[in-house]
Write a protein that holds these residues in place. Structure first.
Motif, PDB file in Angstrom:
ATOM      1  N   ASP A 218       0.823  -1.220   0.000  1.00  0.00           N
ATOM      2  CA  ASP A 218       0.000   0.000   0.000  1.00  0.00           C
ATOM      3  C   ASP A 218       0.856   1.270   0.000  1.00  0.00           C
ATOM      4  O   ASP A 218       0.544   2.251   0.712  1.00  0.00           O
ATOM      5  CB  ASP A 218      -0.941   0.015   1.207  1.00  0.00           C
ATOM      6  CG  ASP A 218      -2.122  -0.918   1.020  1.00  0.00           C
ATOM      7  OD1 ASP A 218      -2.481  -1.194  -0.140  1.00  0.00           O
ATOM      8  OD2 ASP A 218      -2.678  -1.383   2.028  1.00  0.00           O
ATOM      9  N   PRO A 244      -0.725   4.284   4.075  1.00  0.00           N
ATOM     10  CA  PRO A 244      -1.850   4.694   4.917  1.00  0.00           C
ATOM     11  C   PRO A 244      -1.492   4.582   6.400  1.00  0.00           C
ATOM     12  O   PRO A 244      -1.148   3.515   6.886  1.00  0.00           O
ATOM     13  CB  PRO A 244      -2.963   3.705   4.543  1.00  0.00           C
ATOM     14  CG  PRO A 244      -2.617   3.268   3.172  1.00  0.00           C
ATOM     15  CD  PRO A 244      -1.124   3.240   3.121  1.00  0.00           C
ATOM     16  N   ILE A 312      -4.768  11.277   1.104  1.00  0.00           N
ATOM     17  CA  ILE A 312      -5.244   9.894   0.959  1.00  0.00           C
ATOM     18  C   ILE A 312      -4.753   9.032   2.114  1.00  0.00           C
ATOM     19  O   ILE A 312      -5.502   8.225   2.697  1.00  0.00           O
ATOM     20  CB  ILE A 312      -4.784   9.319  -0.388  1.00  0.00           C
ATOM     21  CG1 ILE A 312      -5.481  10.043  -1.544  1.00  0.00           C
ATOM     22  CG2 ILE A 312      -5.059   7.812  -0.463  1.00  0.00           C
ATOM     23  CD1 ILE A 312      -4.961   9.638  -2.906  1.00  0.00           C
ATOM     24  N   ASP A 315      -6.766   9.892   5.211  1.00  0.00           N
ATOM     25  CA  ASP A 315      -8.150   9.403   5.150  1.00  0.00           C
ATOM     26  C   ASP A 315      -8.230   7.893   5.376  1.00  0.00           C
ATOM     27  O   ASP A 315      -9.217   7.402   5.934  1.00  0.00           O
ATOM     28  CB  ASP A 315      -8.769   9.761   3.803  1.00  0.00           C
ATOM     29  CG  ASP A 315      -8.938  11.276   3.635  1.00  0.00           C
ATOM     30  OD1 ASP A 315      -8.964  11.984   4.665  1.00  0.00           O
ATOM     31  OD2 ASP A 315      -9.027  11.737   2.485  1.00  0.00           O
ATOM     32  N   HIS A 316      -7.218   7.152   4.937  1.00  0.00           N
ATOM     33  CA  HIS A 316      -7.233   5.688   5.053  1.00  0.00           C
ATOM     34  C   HIS A 316      -6.328   5.201   6.190  1.00  0.00           C
ATOM     35  O   HIS A 316      -5.902   4.045   6.194  1.00  0.00           O
ATOM     36  CB  HIS A 316      -6.790   5.034   3.743  1.00  0.00           C
ATOM     37  CG  HIS A 316      -7.767   5.242   2.616  1.00  0.00           C
ATOM     38  ND1 HIS A 316      -7.806   6.403   1.870  1.00  0.00           N
ATOM     39  CD2 HIS A 316      -8.741   4.443   2.137  1.00  0.00           C
ATOM     40  CE1 HIS A 316      -8.754   6.296   0.953  1.00  0.00           C
ATOM     41  NE2 HIS A 316      -9.342   5.131   1.094  1.00  0.00           N
ATOM     42  N   SER A 317      -6.044   6.059   7.153  1.00  0.00           N
ATOM     43  CA  SER A 317      -5.136   5.675   8.235  1.00  0.00           C
ATOM     44  C   SER A 317      -5.739   4.603   9.142  1.00  0.00           C
ATOM     45  O   SER A 317      -5.023   3.778   9.696  1.00  0.00           O
ATOM     46  CB  SER A 317      -4.761   6.912   9.059  1.00  0.00           C
ATOM     47  OG  SER A 317      -5.931   7.511   9.597  1.00  0.00           O
ATOM     48  N   ASP A 319      -7.985   2.329   8.107  1.00  0.00           N
ATOM     49  CA  ASP A 319      -8.570   1.276   7.280  1.00  0.00           C
ATOM     50  C   ASP A 319      -7.807  -0.029   7.490  1.00  0.00           C
ATOM     51  O   ASP A 319      -6.617  -0.116   7.179  1.00  0.00           O
ATOM     52  CB  ASP A 319      -8.515   1.693   5.806  1.00  0.00           C
ATOM     53  CG  ASP A 319      -9.356   0.788   4.931  1.00  0.00           C
ATOM     54  OD1 ASP A 319      -9.955  -0.151   5.487  1.00  0.00           O
ATOM     55  OD2 ASP A 319      -9.408   1.009   3.709  1.00  0.00           O
ATOM     56  N   ARG A 320      -8.479  -1.068   8.010  1.00  0.00           N
ATOM     57  CA  ARG A 320      -7.840  -2.353   8.245  1.00  0.00           C
ATOM     58  C   ARG A 320      -7.813  -3.226   7.001  1.00  0.00           C
ATOM     59  O   ARG A 320      -7.049  -4.184   6.926  1.00  0.00           O
ATOM     60  CB  ARG A 320      -8.563  -3.103   9.375  1.00  0.00           C
ATOM     61  CG  ARG A 320      -8.336  -2.490  10.741  1.00  0.00           C
ATOM     62  CD  ARG A 320      -9.049  -3.288  11.810  1.00  0.00           C
ATOM     63  NE  ARG A 320      -8.692  -2.810  13.138  1.00  0.00           N
ATOM     64  CZ  ARG A 320      -7.679  -3.267  13.861  1.00  0.00           C
ATOM     65  NH1 ARG A 320      -6.917  -4.226  13.372  1.00  0.00           N
ATOM     66  NH2 ARG A 320      -7.420  -2.796  15.057  1.00  0.00           N
ATOM     67  N   TYR A 323      -5.532  -0.180   1.552  1.00  0.00           N
ATOM     68  CA  TYR A 323      -5.904   0.860   0.585  1.00  0.00           C
ATOM     69  C   TYR A 323      -6.126   0.270  -0.800  1.00  0.00           C
ATOM     70  O   TYR A 323      -7.165   0.485  -1.434  1.00  0.00           O
ATOM     71  CB  TYR A 323      -4.806   1.930   0.560  1.00  0.00           C
ATOM     72  CG  TYR A 323      -4.999   2.977  -0.515  1.00  0.00           C
ATOM     73  CD1 TYR A 323      -6.103   3.804  -0.516  1.00  0.00           C
ATOM     74  CD2 TYR A 323      -4.048   3.127  -1.531  1.00  0.00           C
ATOM     75  CE1 TYR A 323      -6.275   4.757  -1.502  1.00  0.00           C
ATOM     76  CE2 TYR A 323      -4.215   4.081  -2.515  1.00  0.00           C
ATOM     77  CZ  TYR A 323      -5.324   4.883  -2.509  1.00  0.00           C
ATOM     78  OH  TYR A 323      -5.502   5.827  -3.488  1.00  0.00           O
ATOM     79  N   GLN A 324      -5.148  -0.478  -1.319  1.00  0.00           N
ATOM     80  CA  GLN A 324      -5.282  -1.043  -2.660  1.00  0.00           C
ATOM     81  C   GLN A 324      -6.394  -2.081  -2.721  1.00  0.00           C
ATOM     82  O   GLN A 324      -7.087  -2.187  -3.738  1.00  0.00           O
ATOM     83  CB  GLN A 324      -3.947  -1.671  -3.100  1.00  0.00           C
ATOM     84  CG  GLN A 324      -2.851  -0.665  -3.403  1.00  0.00           C
ATOM     85  CD  GLN A 324      -3.186   0.221  -4.592  1.00  0.00           C
ATOM     86  OE1 GLN A 324      -3.962  -0.171  -5.468  1.00  0.00           O
ATOM     87  NE2 GLN A 324      -2.606   1.407  -4.621  1.00  0.00           N
ATOM     88  N   SER A 326      -9.137  -2.025  -0.942  1.00  0.00           N
ATOM     89  CA  SER A 326     -10.400  -1.266  -0.988  1.00  0.00           C
ATOM     90  C   SER A 326     -10.628  -0.670  -2.365  1.00  0.00           C
ATOM     91  O   SER A 326     -11.764  -0.645  -2.857  1.00  0.00           O
ATOM     92  CB  SER A 326     -10.389  -0.177   0.085  1.00  0.00           C
ATOM     93  OG  SER A 326      -9.351   0.758  -0.158  1.00  0.00           O
ATOM     94  N   GLN A 330     -13.700  -1.372  -4.862  1.00  0.00           N
ATOM     95  CA  GLN A 330     -14.475  -0.319  -5.508  1.00  0.00           C
ATOM     96  C   GLN A 330     -14.548  -0.532  -7.017  1.00  0.00           C
ATOM     97  O   GLN A 330     -15.604  -0.379  -7.636  1.00  0.00           O
ATOM     98  CB  GLN A 330     -13.856   1.045  -5.196  1.00  0.00           C
ATOM     99  CG  GLN A 330     -13.981   1.465  -3.739  1.00  0.00           C
ATOM    100  CD  GLN A 330     -13.294   2.780  -3.458  1.00  0.00           C
ATOM    101  OE1 GLN A 330     -12.813   3.463  -4.374  1.00  0.00           O
ATOM    102  NE2 GLN A 330     -13.233   3.150  -2.178  1.00  0.00           N
TER     103      GLN A 330
END
Length: 543
Positions: A218, A244, A312, A315-317, A319-320, A323-324, A326, A330
């Protein structure tokens, strides 16, 4: 955590697929115990593989059954309180184990272009972006990567190697291939998008390592920045790697020993700094706990890129998922939405075409009907009147129906009351029948008693009749005796008359003493009559 097993599902499937024997879709428990023991060792769960012996009665398991066992017996020890860094480390080590199990089918082949480490990195990228879906004849599931994801990876690899990316050529290739499994994905990259073995192996390995850093680790952005010191106002170049939740900087691009790590969270922010001489390059990273970090990019474009990348990462700090991962989810959701929209659009176009044809036919019909409209106005009026009458009749029918329903309800009520009365009468009748039965039994008993008495009376009557006959015979004999006595008396009286008085007086007295007197005769006769009368009285009541 459920998401950890979900992230590792594709890797575990490859290991499971590599352990299959002659029968597709199943693996012996003895092989799965080794794999489960390695997983348990990484999680400090020793002996967790022994539960496979008691899990189901078969000697083999399908992938769904094995995944269910891992979820409940192995990965259940991972909770939401487990640090995210620990989960990432476990994920990396478990994927290494899965790769060691399945690498023989992918890396141990002749004429390989990529190095073993590069193939492992591509394996992890594939497992991150691939999807589990379509049922296959050889196994329960099939892990494939969408052509858009393959195009993205291929284009980035080609760009990193300085080659030309031909999107039309890849479109033809993806149309010819039904699905991108990992062997297919690896073969496409080796044959078409890595220079075909003409480029330097180190350059190819570096390009693949960049892809690995971006997708697996990530890494949002990396590069050189000038950092101002915290204690001394000196400006020095550092190699920064942004992920992240953290910003790590090194002394050089080799990334061996980090010079520092800055933790990022939602309370951090990054802003541009307008200062003389550094108007287009300087920016600042601030947080409530740390001091402001002043950074300088190479140019204005670089600063904008770093500011966007930092936002970015902030915002995704928390997120478990990653990032990639998620982003891949999407993109997958967007593909499904586009596919659904395309299907809906096709259906809408078809509906519109059908509607247009129907409208044309309707227009023709309306044109024909407009000619007859004048003649049908009167008919419509008549129909209206008929409908009104029918409406009135329907209302009346509804009222009648309501009346009938009320009558039916009343009749039902009466029927119910009658039924209750009948049940009551039936009960009374049963009681009467029971009493009549008891009376009949009593009457039969009395009749039996009377019959016994009648038999006794008949026997008594016969006895009395025999006694009466005996008395009658006795009476007749008595009368005969009386008659004889009377005759004897008359004879004696005659003898007394002719006998001399002197001598005969004494003999007459003796004779008279032997002959009963009239009183005695009458008493005897009365006695016999009484006996006959009493016998007749005894007989008369019985008869």
């Amino acid at each position: 955590m459920a998401y950890l097993l979900k992230n590792l599902t594709n890797s575990i499937w490859h290991a499971f697929y590599a352990l299959q024997g002659d029968t597709p879709g199943i693996v012996a428990k003895s092989k799965l115990k080794v794999l489960t023991a390695n997983f348990g060792t990484l999680m400090d769960l020793y002996g967790v593989e022994k539960g496979l012996d008691d899990y189901r009665s078969t000697q083999w398991l399908t992938f769904d059954q094995f995944l269910y066992y891992l979820q409940n017996e192995v990965f259940a020890s991972i909770s939401d309180a487990t640090p995210m860094q620990t989960c990432r480390l476990l994920e990396e080590r478990i994927e290494e184990i899965c790769w060691l199990v399945s690498r023989k089918a992918y890396a141990d082949q002749k004429h390989r272009v990529f190095e073993d480490r590069s193939i492992y990195q591509l394996f992890r990228i594939f497992c991150l972006l691939a999807e589990m879906g379509t049922h296959n004849a050889e196994s329960s599931y099939l892990i494939t990567m969408h052509s858009n994801e393959v195009a993205q990876i291929s284009s980035q690899l080609v760009t990193s190697l300085g080659l030309h990316w031909d999107s039309s050529d890849f479109a033809e290739l993806s149309a010819a291939l039904t699905a991108f499994r990992f062997p297919t994905f690896l073969a496409v990259l080796e044959s078409k998008y890595s220079g075909g073995g003409t480029l330097d192996t180190a350059a190819v390995a570096e390009a693949i390592d960049d892809l690995y850093q971006i997708y697996v680790n990530d890494v949002i952005k990396k590069g050189y920045l000038i950092k101002k010191g915290f204690l001394l106002p000196t400006m020095r170049y550092y190699w920064f790697v942004l992920q992240p939740g953290k910003l790590t900087y090194y002394k050089d691009a080799q990334q061996k020993d980090p010079a520092g790590v800055i933790t990022l969270n939602v309370n951090c922010w990054a802003d541009a700094v307008k200062d003389s001489g550094k108007l287009d390059k300087q920016f600042i990273l601030s947080s409530p706990d740390n001091k402001a970090l002043e950074l300088v990019a190479d140019d204005h474009r670089g600063r904008l890129q770093w500011l966007a990348a930092l936002q970015i990462a902030i915002d995704h700090s928390g997120d478990r998922i990653g990032y990639q991962r998620s982003l891949a989810m999407q993109r997958r959701s967007m593909r499904l939405a586009k596919k659904q929209l395309k299907e809906e659009t096709g259906m809408e176009l078809q509906h519109e075409r059908q509607a247009r044809i129907a409208a044309e036919l309707q227009a023709r019909k309306l044109e024909a009907l407009s000619r007859e409209e004048g003649a049908k106005v009167q008919e419509l009026e008549e129909i209206k009147l008929k409908l009104e009458r029918l409406l009135e009749e329907e209302k009346q029918a509804l009222q009648d129906e309501e009346i009938v329903r009320n009558l039916q309800a009343r009749v039902l009520k009466e029927e119910w009351e009658r039924r209750e009365q009948l049940e009551k009468l039936q009960q009374e009748q049963q009681e009467l029948l029971e009493s009549e039965r008891l009376k009949r039994l009593e009457f039969e008993q009395k009749q039996q008693e009377n019959e016994l008495k009648l038999q006794e009376a008949a026997a008594r009557l016969e006895q009395l009749e025999s006694e009466r006959q005996g008395l009658d015979a006795e009476l007749r004999s008595v009368r005969e005796k009386v008659r004889q006595a009377e005759g004897a008396q008359i004879l004696l009286e005659a003898q007394i008359v002719v006998t001399r008085p002197l001598r005969g007086g004494e003999r007459i007295r003796r004779t008279q003493s032997m002959i009963p007197t009239s009183k005695e005769r009458s008493d005897a006769i009365e006695y016999l009559k009484d006996r006959v009368t009493s016998t007749q009285e005894d007989i008369h009541p019985v008869t």
